[in-house]
Motif scaffolding. Structure first.
Motif, PDB file in Angstrom:
ATOM      1  N   GLY A  65       0.806  -1.215   0.000  1.00 29.45           N
ATOM      2  CA  GLY A  65       0.000   0.000   0.000  1.00 29.45           C
ATOM      3  C   GLY A  65       0.835   1.258   0.000  1.00 29.45           C
ATOM      4  O   GLY A  65       0.360   2.333   0.360  1.00 29.45           O
ATOM      5  N   ASP A  66       2.067   1.158  -0.393  1.00 28.18           N
ATOM      6  CA  ASP A  66       2.988   2.290  -0.387  1.00 28.18           C
ATOM      7  C   ASP A  66       3.436   2.619  -1.802  1.00 28.18           C
ATOM      8  O   ASP A  66       3.276   1.831  -2.722  1.00 28.18           O
ATOM      9  CB  ASP A  66       4.217   1.949   0.454  1.00 28.18           C
ATOM     10  N   TRP A  67       3.993   3.806  -1.970  1.00 26.77           N
ATOM     11  CA  TRP A  67       4.601   4.200  -3.237  1.00 26.77           C
ATOM     12  C   TRP A  67       5.508   5.384  -2.998  1.00 26.77           C
ATOM     13  O   TRP A  67       5.406   6.089  -1.991  1.00 26.77           O
ATOM     14  CB  TRP A  67       3.544   4.543  -4.287  1.00 26.77           C
ATOM     15  N   TYR A  68       6.436   5.574  -3.934  1.00 31.69           N
ATOM     16  CA  TYR A  68       7.269   6.766  -3.991  1.00 31.69           C
ATOM     17  C   TYR A  68       7.408   7.106  -5.458  1.00 31.69           C
ATOM     18  O   TYR A  68       7.874   6.288  -6.249  1.00 31.69           O
ATOM     19  CB  TYR A  68       8.655   6.530  -3.371  1.00 31.69           C
ATOM     20  N   ALA A  92       8.003  15.294  -5.376  1.00 28.01           N
ATOM     21  CA  ALA A  92       7.766  13.898  -4.990  1.00 28.01           C
ATOM     22  C   ALA A  92       6.381  13.733  -4.384  1.00 28.01           C
ATOM     23  O   ALA A  92       5.878  14.609  -3.678  1.00 28.01           O
ATOM     24  CB  ALA A  92       8.824  13.436  -3.992  1.00 28.01           C
ATOM     25  N   TRP A  93       5.766  12.585  -4.663  1.00 27.30           N
ATOM     26  CA  TRP A  93       4.495  12.178  -4.077  1.00 27.30           C
ATOM     27  C   TRP A  93       4.699  10.770  -3.559  1.00 27.30           C
ATOM     28  O   TRP A  93       5.103   9.881  -4.322  1.00 27.30           O
ATOM     29  CB  TRP A  93       3.399  12.233  -5.132  1.00 27.30           C
ATOM     30  N   PHE A  94       4.455  10.535  -2.264  1.00 27.32           N
ATOM     31  CA  PHE A  94       4.770   9.234  -1.693  1.00 27.32           C
ATOM     32  C   PHE A  94       3.839   8.902  -0.535  1.00 27.32           C
ATOM     33  O   PHE A  94       3.189   9.763   0.045  1.00 27.32           O
ATOM     34  CB  PHE A  94       6.226   9.196  -1.211  1.00 27.32           C
ATOM     35  N   ARG A  95       3.810   7.611  -0.224  1.00 25.29           N
ATOM     36  CA  ARG A  95       3.076   7.090   0.937  1.00 25.29           C
ATOM     37  C   ARG A  95       3.873   5.926   1.496  1.00 25.29           C
ATOM     38  O   ARG A  95       4.236   5.009   0.776  1.00 25.29           O
ATOM     39  CB  ARG A  95       1.686   6.621   0.546  1.00 25.29           C
ATOM     40  N   ARG A  96       4.153   5.967   2.767  1.00 23.63           N
ATOM     41  CA  ARG A  96       4.879   4.895   3.453  1.00 23.63           C
ATOM     42  C   ARG A  96       3.895   3.822   3.926  1.00 23.63           C
ATOM     43  O   ARG A  96       2.741   4.134   4.242  1.00 23.63           O
ATOM     44  CB  ARG A  96       5.638   5.438   4.671  1.00 23.63           C
ATOM     45  N   PRO A  97       4.308   2.552   4.027  1.00 24.12           N
ATOM     46  CA  PRO A  97       3.390   1.472   4.418  1.00 24.12           C
ATOM     47  C   PRO A  97       2.755   1.679   5.794  1.00 24.12           C
ATOM     48  O   PRO A  97       1.599   1.351   5.996  1.00 24.12           O
ATOM     49  CB  PRO A  97       4.259   0.220   4.433  1.00 24.12           C
ATOM     50  N   GLU A  98       3.489   2.240   6.738  1.00 20.18           N
ATOM     51  CA  GLU A  98       2.972   2.400   8.093  1.00 20.18           C
ATOM     52  C   GLU A  98       2.183   3.690   8.303  1.00 20.18           C
ATOM     53  O   GLU A  98       1.704   3.953   9.395  1.00 20.18           O
ATOM     54  CB  GLU A  98       4.128   2.334   9.113  1.00 20.18           C
ATOM     55  N   ASP A 106       1.799  12.004   0.697  1.00 20.25           N
ATOM     56  CA  ASP A 106       2.407  13.286   1.047  1.00 20.25           C
ATOM     57  C   ASP A 106       3.140  13.853  -0.160  1.00 20.25           C
ATOM     58  O   ASP A 106       3.591  13.105  -1.042  1.00 20.25           O
ATOM     59  CB  ASP A 106       3.421  13.111   2.180  1.00 20.25           C
ATOM     60  N   LEU A 107       3.293  15.155  -0.164  1.00 18.32           N
ATOM     61  CA  LEU A 107       4.058  15.847  -1.199  1.00 18.32           C
ATOM     62  C   LEU A 107       5.340  16.405  -0.591  1.00 18.32           C
ATOM     63  O   LEU A 107       5.355  16.816   0.568  1.00 18.32           O
ATOM     64  CB  LEU A 107       3.247  16.980  -1.811  1.00 18.32           C
ATOM     65  N   ALA A 108       6.404  16.416  -1.381  1.00 21.90           N
ATOM     66  CA  ALA A 108       7.681  16.952  -0.916  1.00 21.90           C
ATOM     67  C   ALA A 108       8.478  17.441  -2.117  1.00 21.90           C
ATOM     68  O   ALA A 108       8.153  17.135  -3.269  1.00 21.90           O
ATOM     69  CB  ALA A 108       8.464  15.885  -0.154  1.00 21.90           C
ATOM     70  N   SER A 131      18.354  16.266  -0.083  1.00 21.21           N
ATOM     71  CA  SER A 131      17.431  16.545   1.000  1.00 21.21           C
ATOM     72  C   SER A 131      16.007  16.404   0.480  1.00 21.21           C
ATOM     73  O   SER A 131      15.694  16.851  -0.622  1.00 21.21           O
ATOM     74  CB  SER A 131      17.668  17.954   1.531  1.00 21.21           C
ATOM     75  N   ILE A 132      15.157  15.781   1.289  1.00 27.35           N
ATOM     76  CA  ILE A 132      13.732  15.687   0.992  1.00 27.35           C
ATOM     77  C   ILE A 132      13.048  16.714   1.887  1.00 27.35           C
ATOM     78  O   ILE A 132      13.106  16.605   3.114  1.00 27.35           O
ATOM     79  CB  ILE A 132      13.197  14.271   1.265  1.00 27.35           C
ATOM     80  N   ILE A 133      12.435  17.725   1.286  1.00 31.86           N
ATOM     81  CA  ILE A 133      11.889  18.850   2.023  1.00 31.86           C
ATOM     82  C   ILE A 133      10.366  18.764   2.013  1.00 31.86           C
ATOM     83  O   ILE A 133       9.741  18.854   0.955  1.00 31.86           O
ATOM     84  CB  ILE A 133      12.356  20.184   1.395  1.00 31.86           C
ATOM     85  N   PHE A 134       9.766  18.580   3.197  1.00 35.50           N
ATOM     86  CA  PHE A 134       8.312  18.489   3.322  1.00 35.50           C
ATOM     87  C   PHE A 134       7.689  19.877   3.423  1.00 35.50           C
ATOM     88  O   PHE A 134       6.703  20.170   2.794  1.00 35.50           O
ATOM     89  CB  PHE A 134       7.932  17.640   4.535  1.00 35.50           C
TER      90      PHE A 134
END
Length: 179
Positions: A65-68, A92-98, A106-108, A131-134
């Motif tokens: 259920g995740d993606w990057y 970037a658009w991503f979702r972590r499994p947890e 989320d967007l970054a 760096s990944i900037i939120f």
């Protein structure tokens, strides 16, 4: 005296300045990644649109259920006949499994740069730091160290160690096709 000194200095600078040359690496490639610890699948593509600039698209998943996904633009330039410097700016658009709070992800912004170097004719080594900037108060570092074996002019195999604040440190094996 000043004219002769100025002419000599100008001639010395022109002879000392590095000559213009093309990049040492191809920035037109498609890559498939096998992710380890935790396992997953990913990909990367770069498309050069001028002599020193390229588009970049990346993506991966652990099938939980995740993606990057990310996409953006970058530059690339030679430092000398064996080393290239490159940088990329991506959205970037991503979702972590947890992550149960953000169903839509989320967007970054991802900004980083690296170097690619030939250590022997078929062997390449690379380093990427970014760096990944939120938002303005929240960011995490990204470091990748790896190498590639260019088995043919169109195909190479690679291994990369990646550390960032989004996921565990992981080893990534890849196959890259140059077109």
């Amino acid at each position: 005296m000043i004219t002769r000194l100025t002419t000599s200095a100008l001639l010395g600078i022109c002879l000392w300045a590095p000559t213009a040359q093309a990049t040492n690496f191809d920035y037109n490639h498609i890559q498939v990644n096998a992710l380890g610890n935790p396992s997953g699948l990913g990909g990367l593509a770069r498309f050069a649109f001028t002599e020193g600039a390229h588009f970049v698209v990346k993506g991966n998943t652990q099938f939980e259920g995740d993606w990057y996904t990310s996409g953006g633009v970058g530059f690339h330039a030679p430092i000398n006949e064996f080393v290239d410097l490159y940088g990329e700016l991506e959205g970037a658009w991503f979702r972590r499994p947890e992550d149960d709070r953000h169903d839509a992800g989320d967007l970054a912004t991802v900004i980083g740069g690296g170097m690619r170097a030939w250590i022997a004719p078929p062997f390449e080594t690379n380093l990427y730091v970014g760096s990944i900037i939120f938002d303005q108060d929240d960011s995490t570092s990204l470091v990748e160290i790896g190498g590639r074996f260019h088995s043919t002019e169109a195909l190479s195999l690679g291994a990369t160690w990646r550390a960032n604040g989004l996921e565990q440190n992981r080893l990534i094996f890849s196959v890259r096709y140059l077109y």
